[in-house]
Motif scaffolding. Structure first.
Motif, mmCIF file in Angstrom:
data_model
loop_
_atom_site.group_PDB
_atom_site.id
_atom_site.type_symbol
_atom_site.label_atom_id
_atom_site.label_comp_id
_atom_site.label_asym_id
_atom_site.label_seq_id
_atom_site.Cartn_x
_atom_site.Cartn_y
_atom_site.Cartn_z
ATOM 1 N N HIS A 3 8.283 4.739 -3.647
ATOM 2 C CA HIS A 3 8.953 3.501 -3.210
ATOM 3 C C HIS A 3 8.389 2.955 -1.904
ATOM 4 O O HIS A 3 8.147 1.759 -1.758
ATOM 5 C CB HIS A 3 10.447 3.753 -3.021
ATOM 6 C CG HIS A 3 11.213 3.507 -4.276
ATOM 7 N ND1 HIS A 3 10.915 2.484 -5.133
ATOM 8 C CD2 HIS A 3 12.257 4.150 -4.815
ATOM 9 C CE1 HIS A 3 11.735 2.501 -6.159
ATOM 10 N NE2 HIS A 3 12.558 3.513 -5.996
ATOM 11 N N SER A 4 8.190 3.862 -0.955
ATOM 12 C CA SER A 4 7.729 3.409 0.362
ATOM 13 C C SER A 4 6.307 2.841 0.257
ATOM 14 O O SER A 4 5.976 1.837 0.884
ATOM 15 C CB SER A 4 7.776 4.548 1.372
ATOM 16 O OG SER A 4 6.954 5.597 0.928
ATOM 17 N N GLN A 5 5.478 3.464 -0.588
ATOM 18 C CA GLN A 5 4.100 2.961 -0.765
ATOM 19 C C GLN A 5 4.132 1.585 -1.435
ATOM 20 O O GLN A 5 3.362 0.696 -1.099
ATOM 21 C CB GLN A 5 3.303 3.904 -1.655
ATOM 22 C CG GLN A 5 2.770 5.118 -0.929
ATOM 23 C CD GLN A 5 2.093 6.052 -1.920
ATOM 24 O OE1 GLN A 5 2.655 6.364 -2.968
ATOM 25 N NE2 GLN A 5 0.892 6.467 -1.596
ATOM 26 N N GLN A 6 5.062 1.456 -2.405
ATOM 27 C CA GLN A 6 5.157 0.175 -3.108
ATOM 28 C C GLN A 6 5.604 -0.940 -2.158
ATOM 29 O O GLN A 6 5.068 -2.055 -2.193
ATOM 30 C CB GLN A 6 6.147 0.309 -4.258
ATOM 31 C CG GLN A 6 5.947 -0.766 -5.293
ATOM 32 C CD GLN A 6 6.865 -0.592 -6.480
ATOM 33 O OE1 GLN A 6 7.636 0.361 -6.543
ATOM 34 N NE2 GLN A 6 6.778 -1.506 -7.411
ATOM 35 N N ARG A 7 6.566 -0.600 -1.316
ATOM 36 C CA ARG A 7 7.038 -1.591 -0.328
ATOM 37 C C ARG A 7 5.904 -2.019 0.593
ATOM 38 O O ARG A 7 5.712 -3.184 0.888
ATOM 39 C CB ARG A 7 8.192 -0.997 0.502
ATOM 40 C CG ARG A 7 9.562 -1.458 0.028
ATOM 41 C CD ARG A 7 10.604 -1.358 1.113
ATOM 42 N NE ARG A 7 10.594 -0.105 1.804
ATOM 43 C CZ ARG A 7 11.198 1.015 1.385
ATOM 44 N NH1 ARG A 7 11.866 1.006 0.248
ATOM 45 N NH2 ARG A 7 11.153 2.127 2.087
ATOM 46 N N LEU A 10 3.478 -4.267 -1.256
ATOM 47 C CA LEU A 10 4.029 -5.625 -1.401
ATOM 48 C C LEU A 10 3.941 -6.394 -0.089
ATOM 49 O O LEU A 10 3.602 -7.584 -0.070
ATOM 50 C CB LEU A 10 5.497 -5.578 -1.855
ATOM 51 C CG LEU A 10 5.748 -5.253 -3.320
ATOM 52 C CD1 LEU A 10 7.243 -5.128 -3.591
ATOM 53 C CD2 LEU A 10 5.152 -6.320 -4.228
ATOM 54 N N ALA A 11 4.217 -5.701 1.008
ATOM 55 C CA ALA A 11 4.148 -6.357 2.324
ATOM 56 C C ALA A 11 2.708 -6.792 2.616
ATOM 57 O O ALA A 11 2.465 -7.896 3.126
ATOM 58 C CB ALA A 11 4.658 -5.412 3.405
ATOM 59 N N GLN A 12 1.770 -5.953 2.249
ATOM 60 C CA GLN A 12 0.360 -6.325 2.480
ATOM 61 C C GLN A 12 -0.061 -7.490 1.574
ATOM 62 O O GLN A 12 -0.817 -8.369 1.983
ATOM 63 C CB GLN A 12 -0.546 -5.122 2.256
ATOM 64 C CG GLN A 12 -0.399 -4.098 3.375
ATOM 65 C CD GLN A 12 -1.210 -2.831 3.119
ATOM 66 O OE1 GLN A 12 -1.933 -2.734 2.129
ATOM 67 N NE2 GLN A 12 -1.081 -1.864 4.002
ATOM 68 N N ASP A 13 0.454 -7.495 0.336
ATOM 69 C CA ASP A 13 0.169 -8.633 -0.559
ATOM 70 C C ASP A 13 0.650 -9.937 0.080
ATOM 71 O O ASP A 13 -0.027 -10.964 0.014
ATOM 72 C CB ASP A 13 0.890 -8.466 -1.902
ATOM 73 C CG ASP A 13 0.374 -7.299 -2.730
ATOM 74 O OD1 ASP A 13 -0.763 -6.838 -2.492
ATOM 75 O OD2 ASP A 13 1.124 -6.841 -3.620
ATOM 76 N N MET A 14 1.849 -9.858 0.681
ATOM 77 C CA MET A 14 2.418 -11.066 1.307
ATOM 78 C C MET A 14 1.569 -11.522 2.487
ATOM 79 O O MET A 14 1.351 -12.720 2.672
ATOM 80 C CB MET A 14 3.839 -10.806 1.798
ATOM 81 C CG MET A 14 4.863 -10.807 0.726
ATOM 82 S SD MET A 14 4.813 -12.321 -0.260
ATOM 83 C CE MET A 14 4.966 -11.606 -1.872
ATOM 84 N N ASP A 15 1.084 -10.571 3.272
ATOM 85 C CA ASP A 15 0.229 -10.944 4.412
ATOM 86 C C ASP A 15 -1.039 -11.639 3.931
ATOM 87 O O ASP A 15 -1.479 -12.640 4.503
ATOM 88 C CB ASP A 15 -0.172 -9.695 5.221
ATOM 89 C CG ASP A 15 1.005 -9.157 6.022
ATOM 90 O OD1 ASP A 15 2.010 -9.872 6.143
ATOM 91 O OD2 ASP A 15 0.910 -8.009 6.501
#
Ligand SMILES: C[S@@+](CC[C@H](N)C(=O)[O-])C[C@H]1O[C@@H](n2cnc3c(N)ncnc32)[C@H](O)[C@@H]1O
Length: 208
Positions: A3-7, A10-15
């Protein structure tokens, strides 16, 4: 993936998406109403991009440091109700001049929709799914263009190069004019061969 890796992914995708959107939108957004920006995120799924998208569009439209001069009406729609419920739960009603609304809608049938009156400054379609139904997506793109204000912009992103090219052709066939496009060189690759998060982006205006 934990979960933490997925989060984190996703945060890096948004950046990365944020960076690409800045490049694409710089100097190109002019809201029809100088006090209010209208953004429609069509086929938005859970709309993980909502917060980032409204923020970047607001900065690009108002000028950095002047965001507070512009309020944002952000509407997210998708045909799937569970995704829309999750998006609404995550975003809430919004604050600091941002008003979020999420609605279940078939993107092919928005012509007479009173909830979505024309005049959006930005219509955003992230990870369009042309491969799953060209006819359906022709209709969705046609409705997207109809929803734009005269100076409004349609922005799409795509997982695959070829799917992106098909979508670009379709949008131009239904009345869109390509303004610019970007290949996201830092896009994260997914398990399917050739599939990347926000691999390509393109911006269109309505050809009148
Ligand atoms: C590949 S997903 C992308 C979801 C989201 N934009 C994202 O990037 O995570 C494509 C989305 O299109 C939606 N969709 C498919 N047909 C639709 C239609 N006719 N009207 C509205 N949404 C539709 C699906 O429910 C799905 O959420």
């Amino acid at each position: 993936m934990a979960h933490s890796q997925q989060r984190e992914a996703l945060a890096q995708d948004m950046d990365r998406l944020q960076k690409q959107l800045r490049g694409l939108c710089e100097g190109r957004l002019s809201p029809a109403d100088e006090k209010r920006l209208r953004v429609l995120d069509l086929a938005c799924g859970e709309c993980h991009e909502a917060e980032m998208l409204q923020k970047v569009m607001r900065q690009m439209a108002a000028g950095e440091g002047r965001e507070h001069e512009l309020s944002v009406d952000f509407i997210g729609t998708d045909i799937r109700d569970r995704e829309i419920e999750r998006a609404a739960e995550r975003c809430g009603k919004g604050e600091d001049g941002v008003d979020y609304r999420f609605m279940v809608k078939d993107g092919q049938k928005l012509t007479q929709d009173a909830d979505l009156a024309e005049g959006f400054d930005v219509v955003f379609v992230r990870h369009q799914n042309y491969y799953l139904g060209g006819k359906e997506w022709h209709a969705i793109f046609e409705r997207s263009l109809e929803k734009l204000a005269p100076e409004g912009k349609l922005i799409i992103t795509s997982y695959f190069d070829h799917e992106h090219d098909l979508a670009k052709d379709a949008i131009q066939k239904v009345g869109g004019e390509l303004i610019d496009e970007i290949a996201n060189q830092e896009a994260r690759s997914l398990a399917t061969k050739g599939k990347f998060v926000d691999k390509r982006l393109a911006m269109f205006r309505r050809r009148d």
